[in-house]
Design a protein around this motif. Sequence first.
Motif: not given
Length: 601
Positions: A13-14, A52
């Motif tokens: 995930l970013a 991401e």
Amino acid sequence: MIEVRETNAGAGLAPEAAQPVLSVDGLTISVRSEGRERPLVSDLSFTLARGETIAIAGESGSGKSLTSLAIMGLLPPPALHVSAGAIRFQGEDLTRLPESRMRAMRGNRIAMIFQEPMTSLNPVLTIGLQLAEAIRAHEPVTKREARARALEALRRVRISEPERRMGQYPHELSGGMRQRVMIAMALALRPDVLIADEPTTALDVTVQREVLDLLRDLQAEMGTAIILITHDMGVVAEMAARVIVMKQGRAVETGAVAQIFSDPREAYTQDLLAAVPRMGDGSGARAASPEAKPVARLRDVKVRFDIRGGILSQVTHRVHAVEGVSFDIMEGETFSLVGESGCGKSTIAKALTGLVPHQGRIEVAGHTMGGLSGAKMKEMRRDVQIVFQDPMAALDPRMRVGDLVAEPLVIHGIGTPEEQREKVAGLFERVGLTRDQLDRYPHEFSGGQRQRICIARALALQPKLIVADESVSALDVSVQARVLDLLDALKREFGIAYLFISHDMAVVENISDRIAVMYMGQIVEMGTRAQIFGSPQHPYTKRLMAAVPIPDPGRVRPPTPRLSGEVPSPVYKLGEHPQRLSLRNIGNGHLVADIGLGGVL
């Protein structure tokens, strides 16, 4: 010996409030044709933050790969070009950069992994030379420094014996190893953005698992942003934070992966997700009738190929492709062979259709294959037909498809030309095509339609057994689902038996009645669908199932074994033989081999 290490999976995930490293604004890609422009990708916009993973999903022709080529500045001019919009990398519009500036950025700041590594690597240069060349093209380092960095890049992607791989050529490596080399080449310069275009489509499920875990680990280590282009929704669920669903050049739906999978709003997204085969949903197949008789019998079948060497070209080694395989295929049954590339699945198919010599006993429809005359062999082949993986390669591009489907009837002298054409027309309608398509050529059809033509050709002689060798692996999920439904309907209508060969465990579960799991030319487990998927016993079977990407973002994958070291080889010196495995019945016909064949675990 293969070493086992543990790894944890989890979609990258970013970071919160991260600044975009790449932004695509209103991208339109057009093609010039017959004096006018036609858009192939229209008004596409998205952003990508550092660290991401964003997935671009869709079927063939949706514009996924064109988008990646536009970002890399690799659209072939003058036919294809960016006609509107911008691609901004760290504030700089890539669509307006001169080629000299783009060349310096390509591979250095933005890298790409292509679907087929063999076509991306130079076949006449060693792996080490190609890696060092990529590094020296962007950084002012000496040959020694470039070689040291190339070796470190190979170590980072955990390829076995990296020093030896440096001196090897691409054809000497397996598909999984070549893909690791491509990843090493892409990441050697620590790019900010990595585009992975179908990086695992052609790989076995266990190799796919290794590549996906590797990309995830390297992303965590280096903070690289990844654009993942795929039609595999299981890969999307496991790897991406956000997903863009594309259809015919447009983004039909965009959002967080969890939201798209749990509550898809667009009908196309819903259909795409509904078509994905899922493990644990094997409701489509039916068991053969208890009164059914065997269509094919294999007893202690062996297929070996000699390797010659030396000045006198004498046999020095032997490939033990299939070693002592036995099973029956019953009337109206779908019997599946599963396993990784090189396990012997396709070799069994070729032996069963008389395309390679074999030892042991093979019976088809009561005829023993060994020692048949040419006329008897021709008669036997009416009872067993094969559908290959690549329909375009299996169809003569110079012949009309109606003639291709009629060809078996012509060879066997069945019917007049008028009767043959009428039968072909009926077969076309049965597989979902129309009579007015009989006079077209293969290139005028889509991949799914070409596979339907191959199925119609296989049905022409009304065989008792059809061998489907990876016949749906290259198709999009919705096309794959329609072809599988067709195969099942034909089985019910005509009572045909199938030998279904695949490495896709989810597809196998949904279509099979019985399954045999192969490894290194031998069967390690065999039983009904419920036995194999409900209670797998052999460690190799469990590893195959654990490697399958699950199209569920909410599912947390437990730690899985990661393999390293040398992959066992079926090549033995003359006079040496592989260890033979014995299958024992653990109840109700569920056969399991004693754990052997060093390297399974």
